[in-house]
Write an enzyme that holds these catalytic residues in place. Structure first.
Site, mmCIF file in Angstrom:
data_model
loop_
_atom_site.group_PDB
_atom_site.id
_atom_site.type_symbol
_atom_site.label_atom_id
_atom_site.label_comp_id
_atom_site.label_asym_id
_atom_site.label_seq_id
_atom_site.Cartn_x
_atom_site.Cartn_y
_atom_site.Cartn_z
ATOM 1 N N HIS A 267 71.504 55.528 18.008
ATOM 2 C CA HIS A 267 71.756 56.840 17.410
ATOM 3 C C HIS A 267 71.287 57.958 18.351
ATOM 4 O O HIS A 267 70.717 58.962 17.909
ATOM 5 C CB HIS A 267 71.050 56.976 16.059
ATOM 6 N N ASP A 349 67.042 51.918 13.658
ATOM 7 C CA ASP A 349 68.120 51.270 12.902
ATOM 8 C C ASP A 349 69.419 51.218 13.710
ATOM 9 O O ASP A 349 69.657 52.034 14.590
ATOM 10 C CB ASP A 349 68.374 52.013 11.597
ATOM 11 N N GLU A 350 70.248 50.259 13.366
ATOM 12 C CA GLU A 350 71.638 50.152 13.831
ATOM 13 C C GLU A 350 71.774 50.325 15.340
ATOM 14 O O GLU A 350 72.751 50.892 15.821
ATOM 15 C CB GLU A 350 72.507 51.184 13.104
ATOM 16 N N SER A 351 70.816 49.798 16.094
ATOM 17 C CA SER A 351 70.908 49.864 17.555
ATOM 18 C C SER A 351 71.669 48.619 18.019
ATOM 19 O O SER A 351 71.110 47.705 18.637
ATOM 20 C CB SER A 351 69.510 49.936 18.173
#
Length: 538
Positions: A267, A349-351
């Site tokens: 992100h 998160d969401e890496s």
């Protein structure tokens, strides 16, 4: 002349009659009020207290801690009543007493309100407790108090006692200012709203692929370039350090602690667009990529295009470069200098394009930097794949197994299940705002759950608190924030404050239907959930 005198007399009689009606309204018993969140215990007694413009306000205890709460109460009362309430050194009748109990066993945030015919006393062990008591007291008064019209000359408040304490010490709300940017005044408006429901943490999501929103003086291009846009291609924006400090101070005045978040290592496209040396060579999705001329900005050729889409998981910092950790150190150092609260949120998160063998050492180094500057780390639940430092909190949003990984390391979790607490989710398939990748979340879905029931391995003692995030992919202004927050936010606030054994949907829904008169007086743009049976308001 006679007609004029008759009219004049009629108006006087009519006005006097209204005054009699206003003054003789019977007080609603404490147990029949529509208090949200629901208190620990409410006991009725005979009689009532009459709050008038002559009521005096008395501080008992450390005045430096009490006077800010008294000032909040004075400011709350005056717009709708015109009462300019004054303080006094002492008094036995027609007084409201704000008492700090020096030897109290009350927990932080806990309070007691005792009401009889001569006085109201709010007692607590700290200013936060007194403030929470004021938020309950305001709900014992007419809904018109939330507006600005002069409606009463006396407010009758029933006698009795309310004893109350929070179930969880951390009760949070998260606002995403990265996908769409919101002004300082909009953030303060949100602070005002959540403070009414005894929220004590505001988590600001300050960076994402679409925008970098906080000035970092040692890395000026983060805002000069990374703050230039937002989802859909708007002009974006950012907070100067002085503006951020102003937000922090305003939140503190409402007993709310700000938790700033810099999401990493994923992100991070807004940072990579500003400083290409942080980029390991990622490719930005073509849909949403916005190239622009940087020839005069001295940006190196590895810088990515700006991004205005909503896909996730494509960006990452280069976890092998020393410059990356200098960047992280500088950003956290400057944030810590402006943030008095205990937590810095480091995302995690969401890496999806960061290999696990790179992700783990990166998150461990990021935590170490936070610890070096005297703070504790918060991170989304994926952070638990790394070794957690003492005091690091994992924010359980997606996977219970990640929360369990954190617990097994001796750390606590902050509970924010996307299927229950994500206020950017649509109410149903007809809702124009929001997304539904996690769930459709109607009002009863936001209420009918408990943090201790999400996974058998997540016990009460493992839970730091509850937080409800509002992501802003589709949210662009104050009115849309209100619509997605309310009424669901009130439901989640009760989950965070009220003991599980005291909560039930029937009680909450009946209280909420009447409680919405306050939102009407405020002009709040809330969603009229079909889960409630609405009565036509006259």
């Amino acid at each position: 002349m006679k007609i004029s005198k008759i009219l004049s007399s009629t108006l006087l009689i009519f006005s006097f009659g209204l005054g009699i009606i206003s003054c003789s309204e019977k007080a609603v018993p404490l147990s029949e009020n529509h208090i949200i969140p629901k208190p620990l215990s409410v006991t009725d007694a005979g009689g009532s207290f009459a709050l008038t413009g002559e009521t005096k306000l008395i501080a008992v205890g450390n005045a430096a801690d009490i006077n800010p709460v008294i000032a909040i109460f004075q400011t709350m009362i005056k717009p709708s009543t015109g009462f300019d309430l004054q303080t006094a050194e002492s008094g036995e009748s027609n007084v409201i007493v704000f008492e700090l109990e020096s030897a109290s066993q009350k927990s932080p945030g806990e309070y007691t309100i005792t009401i009889n015919e001569t006085s109201i006393k709010i007692s607590a062990s700290n200013g936060e407790g007194l403030f929470n008591g004021v938020q309950t007291l305001r709900q014992l008064m007419p809904a018109s108090l939330e507006g600005t019209a002069l409606t009463v000359d006396k407010i009758q408040i029933a006698a009795g006692q309310i004893q109350d304490k929070p179930e969880y010490g951390y009760r949070g709300f998260m606002l995403d200012v990265a996908r769409h940017f919101f002004s300082v005044e909009d953030v303060k408006h949100v602070i005002d709203l959540v403070a009414k429901y005894k929220i004590n943490y505001l988590h600001l999501h300050l960076s994402d692929d679409q925008g970098w929103r906080i000035e970092i003086k040692s890395w000026p291009l983060l805002t000069q370039i990374g703050g230039k846009t937002e989802v859909g291609g708007g002009e974006g924006g950012f907070y100067t350090q002085e503006q951020y400090k102003d937000i922090v101070a305003y939140a503190q005045s409402k007993y709310i602690t700000v938790v700033p978040e810099i999401d990493m290592p994923g992100h991070t496209n807004s940072a990579l667009a500003a400083y290409g040396q942080l980029n390991p060579g990622i490719t930005v999705p073509e849909k949403g990529a916005v190239p622009f001329d940087r020839t005069e900005l001295g940006v190196d050729g590895m810088a990515t295009p700006l991004y205005t889409g909503i896909e996730v998981g494509f960006s990452t910092l280069d976890t092998d470069k020393d410059i990356t950790y200098q960047f992280v150190d500088d950003v956290i150092r400057e944030l810590v200098e402006m943030t008095p609260g205990p937590y810095i949120h480091i995302g995690g998160d969401e890496s999806l394009v960061t290999e696990l063998e790179d992700y783990i050492p990166f998150m461990e180094k990021a935590q170490a930097i936070v610890t070096k500057y005297g703070k504790k780390s918060l991170g989304w639940d994926e952070i638990a794949h790394a070794k957690l430092e003492t005091g690091t909190v994992a924010q359980f949003w997606a996977k219970a197994e990640n929360a369990v990984l954190a617990i097994n390391q001796g750390n606590q979790v902050l509970v924010s299940p996307a299927t229950k607490t994500y206020l950017d989710m649509q109410y149903d398939s007809t809702t124009q705002l929001g997304l539904h990748w996690a769930a459709y979340i109607e009002l009863d879905d936001a209420y009918n759950w408990d943090p201790t029931e999400l996974d058998s391995a997540v016990k009460r003692e493992n839970i730091l608190g509850v937080e409800s995030p509002l992501w802003s992919e589709t949210i662009t202004n104050r009115e849309e924030i209100e619509f997605m927050m309310f009424p669901r936010f009130a439901a989640i606030a009760e989950v965070a404050w009220t003991k599980k054994e005291l909560r039930n949907w029937e009680s909450f829904s009946e209280r909420l239907k009447k409680h919405t008169a306050r939102w009407d007086a405020m002009g709040l743009n809330y969603y009229k959930s079909p889960r409630l049976v609405w009565e036509e308001k006259k």
